[in-house]
Design a protein around this motif. Sequence first.
Motif, PDB file in Angstrom:
ATOM      1  N   UNK A  43    -109.959-114.494  87.428  1.00 39.36           N
ATOM      2  CA  UNK A  43    -109.233-113.980  88.596  1.00 39.36           C
ATOM      3  C   UNK A  43    -108.581-115.129  89.354  1.00 39.36           C
ATOM      4  N   UNK A  44    -109.348-116.211  89.567  1.00 37.41           N
ATOM      5  CA  UNK A  44    -108.820-117.352  90.323  1.00 37.41           C
ATOM      6  C   UNK A  44    -107.642-117.997  89.598  1.00 37.41           C
ATOM      7  N   UNK A  45    -107.760-118.183  88.276  1.00 40.26           N
ATOM      8  CA  UNK A  45    -106.662-118.811  87.516  1.00 40.26           C
ATOM      9  C   UNK A  45    -105.422-117.917  87.504  1.00 40.26           C
ATOM     10  N   UNK A  46    -105.624-116.610  87.369  1.00 45.23           N
ATOM     11  CA  UNK A  46    -104.484-115.688  87.413  1.00 45.23           C
ATOM     12  C   UNK A  46    -103.818-115.720  88.783  1.00 45.23           C
ATOM     13  N   UNK A  47    -104.642-115.740  89.842  1.00 45.11           N
ATOM     14  CA  UNK A  47    -104.092-115.788  91.201  1.00 45.11           C
ATOM     15  C   UNK A  47    -103.295-117.075  91.411  1.00 45.11           C
ATOM     16  N   UNK A  48    -103.842-118.204  90.941  1.00 45.19           N
ATOM     17  CA  UNK A  48    -103.144-119.489  91.084  1.00 45.19           C
ATOM     18  C   UNK A  48    -101.829-119.475  90.318  1.00 45.19           C
ATOM     19  N   UNK A  52     -98.071-119.749  92.001  1.00 44.47           N
ATOM     20  CA  UNK A  52     -97.114-120.814  91.667  1.00 44.47           C
ATOM     21  C   UNK A  52     -95.834-120.197  91.127  1.00 44.47           C
ATOM     22  N   UNK A  53     -95.958-119.198  90.256  1.00 45.55           N
ATOM     23  CA  UNK A  53     -94.774-118.510  89.715  1.00 45.55           C
ATOM     24  C   UNK A  53     -93.902-117.943  90.844  1.00 45.55           C
ATOM     25  N   UNK A  54     -94.564-117.401  91.859  1.00 51.27           N
ATOM     26  CA  UNK A  54     -93.838-116.769  92.965  1.00 51.27           C
ATOM     27  C   UNK A  54     -93.203-117.786  93.909  1.00 51.27           C
ATOM     28  N   UNK A  55     -93.878-118.917  94.167  1.00 55.35           N
ATOM     29  CA  UNK A  55     -93.446-119.823  95.231  1.00 55.35           C
ATOM     30  C   UNK A  55     -92.763-121.108  94.771  1.00 55.35           C
ATOM     31  N   UNK A 115     -92.770-128.383  83.759  1.00 51.13           N
ATOM     32  CA  UNK A 115     -92.833-129.484  84.723  1.00 51.13           C
ATOM     33  C   UNK A 115     -92.757-129.003  86.167  1.00 51.13           C
ATOM     34  N   UNK A 116     -91.910-128.014  86.448  1.00 50.48           N
ATOM     35  CA  UNK A 116     -91.802-127.543  87.835  1.00 50.48           C
ATOM     36  C   UNK A 116     -93.143-126.996  88.332  1.00 50.48           C
ATOM     37  N   UNK A 117     -93.916-126.386  87.425  1.00 54.76           N
ATOM     38  CA  UNK A 117     -95.221-125.825  87.760  1.00 54.76           C
ATOM     39  C   UNK A 117     -96.219-126.948  88.056  1.00 54.76           C
ATOM     40  N   UNK A 118     -96.276-127.947  87.165  1.00 56.42           N
ATOM     41  CA  UNK A 118     -97.191-129.079  87.333  1.00 56.42           C
ATOM     42  C   UNK A 118     -96.868-129.821  88.627  1.00 56.42           C
ATOM     43  N   UNK A 119     -95.574-130.080  88.857  1.00 53.77           N
ATOM     44  CA  UNK A 119     -95.143-130.797  90.055  1.00 53.77           C
ATOM     45  C   UNK A 119     -95.573-130.056  91.322  1.00 53.77           C
ATOM     46  N   UNK A 120     -95.377-128.740  91.337  1.00 54.65           N
ATOM     47  CA  UNK A 120     -95.718-127.933  92.519  1.00 54.65           C
ATOM     48  C   UNK A 120     -97.203-128.050  92.850  1.00 54.65           C
ATOM     49  N   UNK A 121     -98.054-127.987  91.824  1.00 54.36           N
ATOM     50  CA  UNK A 121     -99.502-128.059  92.049  1.00 54.36           C
ATOM     51  C   UNK A 121     -99.903-129.447  92.550  1.00 54.36           C
ATOM     52  N   UNK A 122     -99.346-130.510  91.947  1.00 59.97           N
ATOM     53  CA  UNK A 122     -99.673-131.870  92.401  1.00 59.97           C
ATOM     54  C   UNK A 122     -99.177-132.067  93.832  1.00 59.97           C
ATOM     55  N   UNK A 123     -97.960-131.657  94.103  1.00 59.91           N
ATOM     56  CA  UNK A 123     -97.332-131.855  95.421  1.00 59.91           C
ATOM     57  C   UNK A 123     -98.086-131.110  96.520  1.00 59.91           C
ATOM     58  N   UNK A 124     -98.463-129.851  96.253  1.00 63.53           N
ATOM     59  CA  UNK A 124     -99.019-128.984  97.296  1.00 63.53           C
ATOM     60  C   UNK A 124    -100.533-128.814  97.258  1.00 63.53           C
ATOM     61  N   UNK A 125    -101.183-129.222  96.172  1.00 61.50           N
ATOM     62  CA  UNK A 125    -102.620-129.024  96.059  1.00 61.50           C
ATOM     63  C   UNK A 125    -102.981-127.564  95.843  1.00 61.50           C
ATOM     64  N   UNK A 126    -104.280-127.287  95.792  1.00 61.78           N
ATOM     65  CA  UNK A 126    -104.766-125.923  95.581  1.00 61.78           C
ATOM     66  C   UNK A 126    -105.874-125.647  96.591  1.00 61.78           C
ATOM     67  N   UNK A 127    -105.669-124.660  97.433  1.00 63.32           N
ATOM     68  CA  UNK A 127    -106.680-124.289  98.435  1.00 63.32           C
ATOM     69  C   UNK A 127    -108.001-123.905  97.797  1.00 63.32           C
TER      70      UNK A 127
END
Length: 185
Positions: A43-48, A52-55, A115-127
């Motif tokens: 559930x957590x991985x799907x939500x993440x 990311x896909x949405x934002x 790459x856009x997905x990886x960059x977004x996660x590194x840049x913004x972190x994960x709550x």
Amino acid sequence: MRNFVLGVILTIVVLVLVVLGLALLGFLPTRANTPEPKIERQVAMSALDNSVERHAPRTNNPVPPTDENLIAGMKIYTMNCALCHGGIDRQPSTLEKSFYPPPPTLILEPDDDPEWHIHYVIHNGVRYTGMPAWDKTLSEEDIWKVTAFLSRVEKLPPAVQDYWKKATGTAPPEAEKTEHHDHHH
């Protein structure tokens, strides 16, 4: 029909309030050193992934994947990411089982996201995980360099593979597969 919809809404509200009440009264577990249930991880991985896909903006990496930039990305990874995500020596992180949820082992199980997905996660972190937002610590260029490295872990150019081997005494994931494959011929 209207009563049915109101009943469903009321049931959801009551469930949310019950869970919130249990959490505030200290009944929900908060320990980080226990394995997470498989359903919770899914559930957590799907939500993440869906968040990311949405934002995340579909940005192309402005840093070219030159040998120099990929080696710089490897160094940035080693200095900032390896402690939690595992080193380029192909060893899992000593902290891997200390996090809840455990961080992905990015060298042993390379990321196949764009790459856009990886960059977004590194840049913004994960709550609600140990993954910080690196935008206040690393420059945008450095975030893109480590992104370029992570997206190519299994397909690094020969000079970068040589640097990896000299630095660690181990081969990158794909280079190792290729060497084993070549021995069979």
